[in-house]
Design an enzyme around this catalytic site. Structure first.
Site, PDB file in Angstrom:
ATOM      1  N   HIS A 141     -34.102  55.533   9.546  1.00 59.10           N
ATOM      2  CA  HIS A 141     -35.059  54.802  10.392  1.00 59.10           C
ATOM      3  C   HIS A 141     -34.324  54.104  11.522  1.00 59.10           C
ATOM      4  O   HIS A 141     -33.139  53.796  11.411  1.00 59.10           O
ATOM      5  CB  HIS A 141     -35.849  53.772   9.568  1.00 59.10           C
ATOM      6  CG  HIS A 141     -34.998  52.831   8.782  1.00 59.10           C
ATOM      7  ND1 HIS A 141     -34.413  53.175   7.575  1.00 59.10           N
ATOM      8  CD2 HIS A 141     -34.609  51.559   9.023  1.00 59.10           C
ATOM      9  CE1 HIS A 141     -33.722  52.151   7.120  1.00 59.10           C
ATOM     10  NE2 HIS A 141     -33.816  51.148   7.988  1.00 59.10           N
TER      11      HIS A 141
ATOM     12  N   ASP B 169     -42.179  46.294  10.952  1.00 56.76           N
ATOM     13  CA  ASP B 169     -41.282  45.836   9.885  1.00 56.76           C
ATOM     14  C   ASP B 169     -41.891  44.580   9.260  1.00 56.76           C
ATOM     15  O   ASP B 169     -42.318  43.682   9.986  1.00 56.76           O
ATOM     16  CB  ASP B 169     -39.892  45.533  10.478  1.00 56.76           C
ATOM     17  CG  ASP B 169     -38.826  45.370   9.398  1.00 56.76           C
ATOM     18  OD1 ASP B 169     -39.025  44.534   8.486  1.00 56.76           O
ATOM     19  OD2 ASP B 169     -37.800  46.061   9.468  1.00 56.76           O
ATOM     20  N   ILE B 170     -41.930  44.523   7.927  1.00 52.74           N
ATOM     21  CA  ILE B 170     -42.550  43.352   7.282  1.00 52.74           C
ATOM     22  C   ILE B 170     -41.638  42.111   7.281  1.00 52.74           C
ATOM     23  O   ILE B 170     -42.083  41.029   6.917  1.00 52.74           O
ATOM     24  CB  ILE B 170     -42.996  43.602   5.809  1.00 52.74           C
ATOM     25  CG1 ILE B 170     -41.969  44.416   5.066  1.00 52.74           C
ATOM     26  CG2 ILE B 170     -44.388  44.166   5.723  1.00 52.74           C
ATOM     27  CD1 ILE B 170     -42.070  44.221   3.571  1.00 52.74           C
TER      28      ILE B 170
ATOM     29  N   HIS C  15     -34.725  50.700  14.080  1.00 51.25           N
ATOM     30  CA  HIS C  15     -35.416  49.435  14.357  1.00 51.25           C
ATOM     31  C   HIS C  15     -35.613  49.305  15.860  1.00 51.25           C
ATOM     32  O   HIS C  15     -34.637  49.454  16.612  1.00 51.25           O
ATOM     33  CB  HIS C  15     -34.574  48.236  13.901  1.00 51.25           C
ATOM     34  CG  HIS C  15     -34.292  48.172  12.434  1.00 51.25           C
ATOM     35  ND1 HIS C  15     -34.879  47.242  11.607  1.00 51.25           N
ATOM     36  CD2 HIS C  15     -33.468  48.899  11.639  1.00 51.25           C
ATOM     37  CE1 HIS C  15     -34.426  47.397  10.375  1.00 51.25           C
ATOM     38  NE2 HIS C  15     -33.557  48.395  10.361  1.00 51.25           N
TER      39      HIS C  15
HETATM   40  P1  AMP Z   1     -32.204  48.580   6.708  1.00 47.76           P
HETATM   41  O1  AMP Z   1     -32.246  49.653   5.639  1.00 47.76           O
HETATM   42  O2  AMP Z   1     -31.133  47.564   6.500  1.00 47.76           O
HETATM   43  O3  AMP Z   1     -32.179  49.163   8.101  1.00 47.76           O
HETATM   44  O4  AMP Z   1     -33.548  47.733   6.604  1.00 47.76           O
HETATM   45  C1  AMP Z   1     -34.746  48.252   6.108  1.00 47.76           C
HETATM   46  C2  AMP Z   1     -35.904  47.537   6.756  1.00 47.76           C
HETATM   47  O5  AMP Z   1     -37.107  47.991   6.151  1.00 47.76           O
HETATM   48  C3  AMP Z   1     -35.887  46.009   6.591  1.00 47.76           C
HETATM   49  O6  AMP Z   1     -35.903  45.398   7.886  1.00 47.76           O
HETATM   50  C4  AMP Z   1     -37.165  45.706   5.804  1.00 47.76           C
HETATM   51  O7  AMP Z   1     -37.792  44.518   6.207  1.00 47.76           O
HETATM   52  C5  AMP Z   1     -38.012  46.923   6.109  1.00 47.76           C
HETATM   53  N1  AMP Z   1     -39.025  47.212   5.094  1.00 47.76           N
HETATM   54  C6  AMP Z   1     -38.816  47.377   3.767  1.00 47.76           C
HETATM   55  N2  AMP Z   1     -39.974  47.641   3.137  1.00 47.76           N
HETATM   56  C7  AMP Z   1     -40.942  47.642   4.092  1.00 47.76           C
HETATM   57  C8  AMP Z   1     -42.353  47.856   4.085  1.00 47.76           C
HETATM   58  N3  AMP Z   1     -43.013  48.102   2.945  1.00 47.76           N
HETATM   59  N4  AMP Z   1     -43.036  47.778   5.244  1.00 47.76           N
HETATM   60  C9  AMP Z   1     -42.374  47.510   6.406  1.00 47.76           C
HETATM   61  N5  AMP Z   1     -41.036  47.319   6.484  1.00 47.76           N
HETATM   62  C10 AMP Z   1     -40.328  47.375   5.347  1.00 47.76           C
END
Ligand code: AMP
Length: 126
Positions: free
Chosen positions: A92, A29-30, A94
């Site tokens: 997804h 995760d970025i 985490h």
């Molecule tokens: P959520 O939809 O709330 O579960 O969160 C989406 C997650 O995706 C967040 O923690 C972001 O930091 C992560 N995210 C979004 N774009 C990217 C990316 N290009 N690479 C890695 N992680 C990402």
């Protein structure tokens, strides 16, 4: 339009890849809450996790388990999960290795070389 995670799976945008098989892809995760915070996604683009087919659901959770076991072995840390899905409309999970204080919830600001070195430590293949 393809989701950002589909673009990652298809290598159209870069990611710190941790693991991949025919149905799933795992990457850092970025905006990590802990060092090693990883997302596991199904390659099929489905918005809500509970709308995955049984086959893709099982594949996703099998990868979550496999990546967790590997992460725990490498880091010696307890691995915790969350499923949110309010930011990216592509299912997804985490995975977060907890630090010694079991803290998470705040974004860590890591340098590029720190992401690289975490990725090198955690990445694996079957
Ligand atoms: P959520 O939809 O709330 O579960 O969160 C989406 C997650 O995706 C967040 O923690 C972001 O930091 C992560 N995210 C979004 N774009 C990217 C990316 N290009 N690479 C890695 N992680 C990402």
């Amino acid at each position: 339009m393809a989701s950002i995670f589909t673009k990652i799976v298809n290598h159209e945008i870069p990611s710190y890849k941790i693991y991949e098989d025919d149905k799933t892809y795992a990457f850092l995760d970025i905006n990590p809450e802990t060092k090693g915070h990883t997302l596991v996604v199904p390659k099929v683009e489905v918005d809500k996790i509970y709308d995955l087919s049984d086959e893709d659901w099982n594949a996703l959770w099998a990868t979550v388990k496999k990546v967790s076991k590997h992460m725990e072995e490498v880091t010696g840390r307890r691995i915790v999960y969350k499923v949110v899905g309010t930011d990216v409309a592509h299912a997804h999970v985490h995975l977060m290795p907890l630090d010694e204080n079991w803290e998470y919830g705040k974004t860590l600001h890591l340098r590029e070389d720190e992401f690289q070195s975490i990725c090198e430590k955690l990445a694996f293949q079957d």
